[in-house]
Design a protein around this motif. Sequence first.
Motif: not given
Length: 271
Positions: A148-157
Amino acid sequence: MRRPASLTAGAVLVGLVVGAALLSFVWTPYDAVQIDPTTRIAPPSPAHWLGTDVFGRDVVSQLLVGARTTLFVGVVAVGLAGVVGTPLGILAAMGPRWLGELVMRTSDLVLAFPALLLAIMFGAVYGPSTLTAMVAIGIATVPSFARLARGAALQVLATEYVLAARAAGRPRTAIAARHVLPNIAGLLLVQSSVSFAIAVLAEAALSFLGFGTRPPTPSWGRMLQEAQQLLYTTPELALWPGLAIALAVLGFTLLGDGLRDRFDPRLVDQR
């Protein structure tokens, strides 16, 4: 914005469970581990509101202290999963491609083992205990937080303000702490609530199977295990801990669903 009904219902149920756990620190009708053979399998009465079990222990007292045990295992297990899984997911999103693949494939490998099977393996190797249950449930929940953290972080990045921060020469750690983590905190909170429900159910299952909290510490799962031999003669002994587990799981599930409705901007736009 109108508060979702599931959020209110979940908060009320979770509040009842937490309140019972906190109450057990200051008051219980009887000592939860005190055995009294003269009152074994007593029916509900003014002296024992929900009766006594096969060892003469007060059911209400066991339920109150069992809530404390269940919540303690859930808090530690979910906290362990969040503390380990969240940085791994952010690292996988911001690090080199090979590192992200390594973290995700390792998460897939851990997910291949069912949580209960992993906990049983830990119990067989290190012995059944509350610590074993907490560590096993925590390890089994780490991949959920990492993915979850990886998928959400990719969107923020991919947002413009993060690209501007990179162009300004901000270090990756500063970007992760100031931009990525605050923007994914809502999703992590939702995941924590859902994972807590799973942890409550897992702890009860482990205690029922004998791989969780050891006696004489009260546990809802072991209360079910001890009541199964009297299921046809005194079914209420299994009803009360089963109802407590169901309400706790339902409460945390509804709370997570309500938090998702509250934090998901797409659902907010639809309303």
